[in-house]
Design a protein around this motif. Structure first.
Motif, mmCIF file in Angstrom:
data_model
loop_
_atom_site.group_PDB
_atom_site.id
_atom_site.type_symbol
_atom_site.label_atom_id
_atom_site.label_comp_id
_atom_site.label_asym_id
_atom_site.label_seq_id
_atom_site.Cartn_x
_atom_site.Cartn_y
_atom_site.Cartn_z
ATOM 1 N N ARG A 73 0.857 -1.189 0.000
ATOM 2 C CA ARG A 73 0.000 0.000 0.000
ATOM 3 C C ARG A 73 0.889 1.235 0.000
ATOM 4 O O ARG A 73 1.750 1.381 0.853
ATOM 5 C CB ARG A 73 -0.892 -0.005 1.237
ATOM 6 C CG ARG A 73 -1.773 1.213 1.388
ATOM 7 C CD ARG A 73 -2.539 1.208 2.693
ATOM 8 N NE ARG A 73 -3.446 0.071 2.750
ATOM 9 C CZ ARG A 73 -3.877 -0.466 3.882
ATOM 10 N NH1 ARG A 73 -3.493 -0.001 5.045
ATOM 11 N NH2 ARG A 73 -4.703 -1.504 3.847
ATOM 12 N N ASP A 74 0.676 2.113 -0.952
ATOM 13 C CA ASP A 74 1.439 3.367 -1.029
ATOM 14 C C ASP A 74 2.944 3.113 -0.954
ATOM 15 O O ASP A 74 3.672 3.766 -0.204
ATOM 16 C CB ASP A 74 1.017 4.329 0.093
ATOM 17 C CG ASP A 74 -0.454 4.706 0.008
ATOM 18 O OD1 ASP A 74 -0.966 4.831 -1.122
ATOM 19 O OD2 ASP A 74 -1.077 4.867 1.067
ATOM 20 N N THR B 242 -6.433 -6.051 10.269
ATOM 21 C CA THR B 242 -6.025 -5.288 9.088
ATOM 22 C C THR B 242 -7.126 -5.329 8.039
ATOM 23 O O THR B 242 -7.686 -6.384 7.747
ATOM 24 C CB THR B 242 -4.727 -5.862 8.485
ATOM 25 O OG1 THR B 242 -3.720 -5.882 9.499
ATOM 26 C CG2 THR B 242 -4.248 -5.036 7.311
ATOM 27 N N LEU B 243 -7.445 -4.173 7.464
ATOM 28 C CA LEU B 243 -8.453 -4.082 6.412
ATOM 29 C C LEU B 243 -7.782 -3.821 5.070
ATOM 30 O O LEU B 243 -6.822 -3.045 4.996
ATOM 31 C CB LEU B 243 -9.429 -2.944 6.708
ATOM 32 C CG LEU B 243 -10.244 -3.062 7.982
ATOM 33 C CD1 LEU B 243 -11.084 -1.803 8.185
ATOM 34 C CD2 LEU B 243 -11.130 -4.288 7.939
ATOM 35 N N LEU B 244 -8.288 -4.463 4.028
ATOM 36 C CA LEU B 244 -7.827 -4.163 2.674
ATOM 37 C C LEU B 244 -8.517 -2.893 2.204
ATOM 38 O O LEU B 244 -9.715 -2.693 2.465
ATOM 39 C CB LEU B 244 -8.154 -5.305 1.719
ATOM 40 C CG LEU B 244 -7.358 -6.588 1.919
ATOM 41 C CD1 LEU B 244 -7.902 -7.684 1.026
ATOM 42 C CD2 LEU B 244 -5.887 -6.363 1.640
ATOM 43 N N LYS B 245 -7.763 -2.038 1.530
ATOM 44 C CA LYS B 245 -8.307 -0.790 1.001
ATOM 45 C C LYS B 245 -8.216 -0.812 -0.517
ATOM 46 O O LYS B 245 -7.402 -1.542 -1.090
ATOM 47 C CB LYS B 245 -7.524 0.407 1.536
ATOM 48 C CG LYS B 245 -7.642 0.590 3.036
ATOM 49 C CD LYS B 245 -6.887 1.829 3.476
ATOM 50 C CE LYS B 245 -7.020 2.049 4.971
ATOM 51 N NZ LYS B 245 -6.313 3.270 5.387
ATOM 52 N N SER B 246 -9.027 -0.008 -1.154
ATOM 53 C CA SER B 246 -8.995 0.116 -2.601
ATOM 54 C C SER B 246 -7.583 0.496 -3.041
ATOM 55 O O SER B 246 -6.966 1.392 -2.464
ATOM 56 C CB SER B 246 -9.988 1.189 -3.046
ATOM 57 O OG SER B 246 -9.934 1.360 -4.440
ATOM 58 N N ASP C 222 -4.958 -1.506 -2.792
ATOM 59 C CA ASP C 222 -3.984 -2.406 -2.165
ATOM 60 C C ASP C 222 -3.666 -3.557 -3.102
ATOM 61 O O ASP C 222 -4.515 -3.999 -3.877
ATOM 62 C CB ASP C 222 -4.536 -3.000 -0.867
ATOM 63 C CG ASP C 222 -4.522 -2.028 0.290
ATOM 64 O OD1 ASP C 222 -3.983 -0.913 0.147
ATOM 65 O OD2 ASP C 222 -5.065 -2.385 1.351
#
Length: 54
Positions: free
Chosen positions: A21-22, A32-36, A38
Motif C-alpha cells: 500500500r502506497d 487489518t483491512l484491505l483498502k482500494s 492495495d
C-alpha cells in the motif's frame, strides 16, 4: 440459485501474506483491512496443478 461448481461462488481458505500500500509493505494482522488500490500477496494450499492461463 447457488451453484457449487460456479467459479465465481467458490471459496478457498487463503492466507494474505503481505499487503502493498502506497509503496509500503504491511504484514497483515487480524484487524487489518484491505483498502482500494492495495495489492495482496495471497497463498493457498492445493493438491492440484493449475494452469494459470485458464
Amino acid at each position: 440459485m447457488y451453484d457449487p461448481d460456479d467459479t465465481v461462488l467458490r471459496t478457498f481458505n487463503v492466507i494474505i501474506a503481505k499487503i502493498e500500500r502506497d509503496k509500503k509493505s504491511i504484514v497483515p494482522r487480524g484487524n487489518t483491512l484491505l483498502k482500494s488500490g492495495d495489492r495482496a500477496i495471497v497463498s493457498r494450499e492445493t493438491n492440484e496443478i493449475e494452469d494459470p492461463a485458464k
